[in-house]
Design an enzyme around this catalytic site. Structure first.
Site, PDB file in Angstrom:
ATOM      1  N   TYR A  10       0.817  -1.216   0.000  1.00  0.00           N
ATOM      2  CA  TYR A  10       0.000   0.000   0.000  1.00  0.00           C
ATOM      3  C   TYR A  10       0.857   1.276   0.000  1.00  0.00           C
ATOM      4  O   TYR A  10       0.414   2.314  -0.447  1.00  0.00           O
ATOM      5  CB  TYR A  10      -0.907   0.014   1.232  1.00  0.00           C
ATOM      6  CG  TYR A  10      -1.978  -1.060   1.208  1.00  0.00           C
ATOM      7  CD1 TYR A  10      -3.232  -0.787   0.683  1.00  0.00           C
ATOM      8  CD2 TYR A  10      -1.740  -2.344   1.706  1.00  0.00           C
ATOM      9  CE1 TYR A  10      -4.224  -1.756   0.653  1.00  0.00           C
ATOM     10  CE2 TYR A  10      -2.722  -3.322   1.679  1.00  0.00           C
ATOM     11  CZ  TYR A  10      -3.966  -3.019   1.155  1.00  0.00           C
ATOM     12  OH  TYR A  10      -4.946  -3.975   1.128  1.00  0.00           O
ATOM     13  N   THR A  82       5.459  -4.237   9.428  1.00  0.00           N
ATOM     14  CA  THR A  82       6.090  -4.452  10.744  1.00  0.00           C
ATOM     15  C   THR A  82       4.959  -4.848  11.700  1.00  0.00           C
ATOM     16  O   THR A  82       4.456  -4.012  12.446  1.00  0.00           O
ATOM     17  CB  THR A  82       6.794  -3.171  11.252  1.00  0.00           C
ATOM     18  OG1 THR A  82       5.918  -2.054  11.049  1.00  0.00           O
ATOM     19  CG2 THR A  82       8.100  -2.921  10.526  1.00  0.00           C
ATOM     20  N   LYS A 197       6.035   9.567  14.272  1.00  0.00           N
ATOM     21  CA  LYS A 197       5.117   8.689  13.539  1.00  0.00           C
ATOM     22  C   LYS A 197       4.189   7.945  14.496  1.00  0.00           C
ATOM     23  O   LYS A 197       2.974   7.892  14.322  1.00  0.00           O
ATOM     24  CB  LYS A 197       5.930   7.687  12.706  1.00  0.00           C
ATOM     25  CG  LYS A 197       5.128   6.524  12.166  1.00  0.00           C
ATOM     26  CD  LYS A 197       4.123   6.990  11.149  1.00  0.00           C
ATOM     27  CE  LYS A 197       3.197   5.871  10.738  1.00  0.00           C
ATOM     28  NZ  LYS A 197       2.317   6.247   9.657  1.00  0.00           N
ATOM     29  N   CYS A 251      -2.499   0.473  11.183  1.00  0.00           N
ATOM     30  CA  CYS A 251      -1.664   1.460  11.886  1.00  0.00           C
ATOM     31  C   CYS A 251      -2.210   1.843  13.248  1.00  0.00           C
ATOM     32  O   CYS A 251      -1.544   1.662  14.254  1.00  0.00           O
ATOM     33  CB  CYS A 251      -1.569   2.735  11.059  1.00  0.00           C
ATOM     34  SG  CYS A 251      -1.159   2.426   9.370  1.00  0.00           S
TER      35      CYS A 251
HETATM   36  N1  SAJ Z   1     -12.158   6.059  13.100  1.00  0.00           N
HETATM   37  C1  SAJ Z   1     -13.156   6.277  14.033  1.00  0.00           C
HETATM   38  N2  SAJ Z   1     -13.521   7.569  14.303  1.00  0.00           N
HETATM   39  C2  SAJ Z   1     -12.948   8.627  13.668  1.00  0.00           C
HETATM   40  C3  SAJ Z   1     -11.928   8.396  12.728  1.00  0.00           C
HETATM   41  C4  SAJ Z   1     -11.548   7.095  12.458  1.00  0.00           C
HETATM   42  O1  SAJ Z   1     -13.712   5.351  14.629  1.00  0.00           O
HETATM   43  O2  SAJ Z   1     -13.350   9.763  13.960  1.00  0.00           O
HETATM   44  C5  SAJ Z   1     -11.725   4.685  12.806  1.00  0.00           C
HETATM   45  C6  SAJ Z   1     -11.881   4.283  11.350  1.00  0.00           C
HETATM   46  O3  SAJ Z   1     -13.174   3.834  11.064  1.00  0.00           O
HETATM   47  C7  SAJ Z   1     -10.838   3.200  11.219  1.00  0.00           C
HETATM   48  C8  SAJ Z   1      -9.721   3.668  12.153  1.00  0.00           C
HETATM   49  O4  SAJ Z   1     -10.339   4.604  13.038  1.00  0.00           O
HETATM   50  O5  SAJ Z   1     -11.302   1.954  11.676  1.00  0.00           O
HETATM   51  C9  SAJ Z   1      -8.537   4.294  11.462  1.00  0.00           C
HETATM   52  O6  SAJ Z   1      -8.938   5.087  10.363  1.00  0.00           O
HETATM   53  P1  SAJ Z   1      -8.260   6.487  10.006  1.00  0.00           P
HETATM   54  O7  SAJ Z   1      -8.947   7.004   8.810  1.00  0.00           O
HETATM   55  O8  SAJ Z   1      -8.240   7.366  11.206  1.00  0.00           O
HETATM   56  O9  SAJ Z   1      -6.732   6.122   9.720  1.00  0.00           O
HETATM   57  P2  SAJ Z   1      -5.925   5.050   8.788  1.00  0.00           P
HETATM   58  O10 SAJ Z   1      -5.553   3.894   9.647  1.00  0.00           O
HETATM   59  O11 SAJ Z   1      -6.640   4.772   7.528  1.00  0.00           O
HETATM   60  O12 SAJ Z   1      -4.617   5.895   8.481  1.00  0.00           O
HETATM   61  C10 SAJ Z   1      -3.834   6.415   9.556  1.00  0.00           C
HETATM   62  C11 SAJ Z   1      -3.530   7.892   9.273  1.00  0.00           C
HETATM   63  N3  SAJ Z   1      -2.947   8.488  10.467  1.00  0.00           N
HETATM   64  C12 SAJ Z   1      -3.464   9.609  11.028  1.00  0.00           C
HETATM   65  O13 SAJ Z   1      -4.453  10.165  10.605  1.00  0.00           O
HETATM   66  C13 SAJ Z   1      -2.737  10.153  12.202  1.00  0.00           C
HETATM   67  C14 SAJ Z   1      -2.592   7.969   8.069  1.00  0.00           C
HETATM   68  O14 SAJ Z   1      -2.208   9.322   7.848  1.00  0.00           O
HETATM   69  C15 SAJ Z   1      -1.336   7.126   8.315  1.00  0.00           C
HETATM   70  O15 SAJ Z   1      -0.483   7.162   7.182  1.00  0.00           O
HETATM   71  C16 SAJ Z   1      -1.787   5.700   8.533  1.00  0.00           C
HETATM   72  O16 SAJ Z   1      -2.646   5.666   9.679  1.00  0.00           O
HETATM   73  C17 SAJ Z   1      -0.556   4.836   8.741  1.00  0.00           C
HETATM   74  O17 SAJ Z   1      -0.209   4.093   7.796  1.00  0.00           O
HETATM   75  O18 SAJ Z   1       0.112   4.966   9.783  1.00  0.00           O
END
Ligand code: SAJ
Length: 410
Positions: A10, A82, A197, A251
């Site tokens: 990804y 990781t 990070k 993540c």
């Molecule tokens: N979620 C909630 N409530 C919210 C926001 C998200 O329940 O208000 C849930 C989502 O449904 C999901 C999880 O949290 O299950 C994570 O989703 P996300 O959209 O917050 O994040 P990821 O995992 O898709 O991507 C994150 C991002 N990190 C941050 O926003 C700090 C992305 O920028 C990183 O590159 C990525 O992790 C990573 O690879 O570390």
């Protein structure tokens, strides 16, 4: 620059394509032969906005190619998984990649680790390993920040942090990133970059846990958490995130544990992890409570959406898995649909099949498709539990309950 990318997932594949599009000569390497074949044929192994077009372009103009062995270059970029093993980042794949690199490494080469690693992993584990090569390498950690679903745009437009083992390593790595990143690229030391990070994702996890806790507290108060959050967020310095069925993805549910693994001080972080990990169980308890209230003797639950968040095909660490396990524990029958996910631990059915055969609908992932689903056509559905507040305002024949809205008489 001649760059070899190790790990075409990804993050690795989009990064490889962007570097190639910026004019570098990029060679991609992955242990998964099927993935290599697919990419060589010009097909992306996963859905990502704009990636297909970009891949076709850089393969056609010869700037990007894949290889079954690691090609020597001037820079090596490692973007391998990781995984979390006992709340520590398992560096097995990073070391496999570094072993391959060590065989072709020359003095002055740059090695970049993009994979998320625990704070201090570079200084304490990677450096001693690389020192055995006796080569004068430059090492940098440049953690990725792109969000799945919008990866390419974010890779270009998000500011980046580049941590160097030495100022020279940071300088050379930052120059490489500046060739395709339009936003600012900041340099720092390697341990600070690792910590940033992990803290970025921890920040999100802790804030989601706060929203989830508020959702549960709302049950005791008889309020609608969604209304309360939207009103509280009118305060200029408050931004409460969305509660939901739990936290997934590779993540956010994983990285905060890396602080817990390295420091006894990480108490709030651990509690937040526990709160979010318990949400799937809470959702299933709500299903059982509501089924009892509605006198549904034999619940058959139709799950809508199993990817970890909306409009993506990625089901890694999805809360849907825990929800299924909790339902099975209670011997509740389940039907599952997802418009994007093709492979899941449980067989997937069509939306019509799921809606036709369940008496309870449990909306786990708010894919756009569900906004317009015709729940009214299925008289067998007695109850809908929406964990994402997606169906608010809809008036299906069944009782619609939104997780966290305890103003309703349910
Ligand atoms: N979620 C909630 N409530 C919210 C926001 C998200 O329940 O208000 C849930 C989502 O449904 C999901 C999880 O949290 O299950 C994570 O989703 P996300 O959209 O917050 O994040 P990821 O995992 O898709 O991507 C994150 C991002 N990190 C941050 O926003 C700090 C992305 O920028 C990183 O590159 C990525 O992790 C990573 O690879 O570390």
């Amino acid at each position: 620059m001649k760059i070899s990318i190790i790990g075409l997932g990804y993050i690795g594949l989009p990064t490889a394509c962007l570097l190639a599009d910026a004019g570098h000569k990029v060679s991609g390497f992955d242990v998964d032969q099927k993935k290599l074949d697919l990419i060589a044929e010009g097909k992306t192994p996963f859905d990502e906005n704009g990636l297909q077009t970009l891949l076709t372009r850089v393969l056609r103009n010869g700037k990007f190619s894949v290889s079954q062995a690691l090609n020597p270059g001037d820079a090596y970029l490692i973007a391998v998984p990781t995984p979390d093993v006992n709340h520590r980042a398992d560096l097995k794949f990073v070391f496999q990649a570094l072993t391959a690199v060590s065989k072709v490494l020359k003095d002055g080469d740059l090695i970049i680790i993009e994979s998320t690693i625990a704070p201090r992993a570079s200084e304490d584990e990677i450096v001693p390993f690389l020192n055995k090569t006796k080569k004068k390498y430059l090492l940098a950690h440049c953690p990725e920040r792109a969000i799945p679903g919008d990866t390419l745009r974010e890779m270009v437009e998000n500011p980046r942090i580049v941590g160097g083992l030495t100022p020279q390593a940071a300088k050379v790595a930052a120059k490489l990133y500046r060739s395709f990143v339009k936003a600012e690229v900041f340099t720092t030391d390697i341990t600070t970059a690792e910590s940033c990070k992990v803290m970025e994702n921890t920040f999100r996890d802790v804030n989601i846990a706060l929203a989830n806790e508020f959702s549960k507290i709302s049950a005791d108060l008889g309020i609608d958490v969604w209304e309360a959050i939207s009103l509280a967020n009118k305060h200029p310095r408050v931004n409460i995130l969305n509660p939901g069925p739990g936290v997934g993805g590779h993540c956010i549910p994983v990285d905060p544990w890396f602080f817990v693994g390295v420091s006894k001080q990480a108490k709030l972080i651990k509690t937040a992890r526990d709160v979010n990990d318990k949400m799937p169980e809470f959702v299933v308890e709500e299903v059982v409570r509501l089924a009892r209230l509605k006198k549904i003797k034999k619940p058959i639950v139709g799950i809508l959406g199993v990817s970890y968040k909306k409009n993506v095909d990625d089901a890694r660490e999805t809360p849907a898995t825990q929800i299924l396990k909790e339902l099975f524990k209670r011997k509740i029958s389940v039907q599952v649909h997802d418009p994007h996910v093709t492979r899941f631990l449980y067989p997937l059915s069509s939306l019509d099949e799921v809606l036709r055969s369940s008496n309870i609908v449990l909306l786990v992932t708010d894919h756009d498709e569900y906004k317009t689903s015709k729940f009214n056509s299925y008289k067998n559905i007695k109850l809908i539990l929406d964990t994402r507040n997606q169906l608010r305002g809809r008036k299906p024949v069944a009782d619609l309950h939104i997780l966290g809205n305890y103003k309703q008489n349910l």
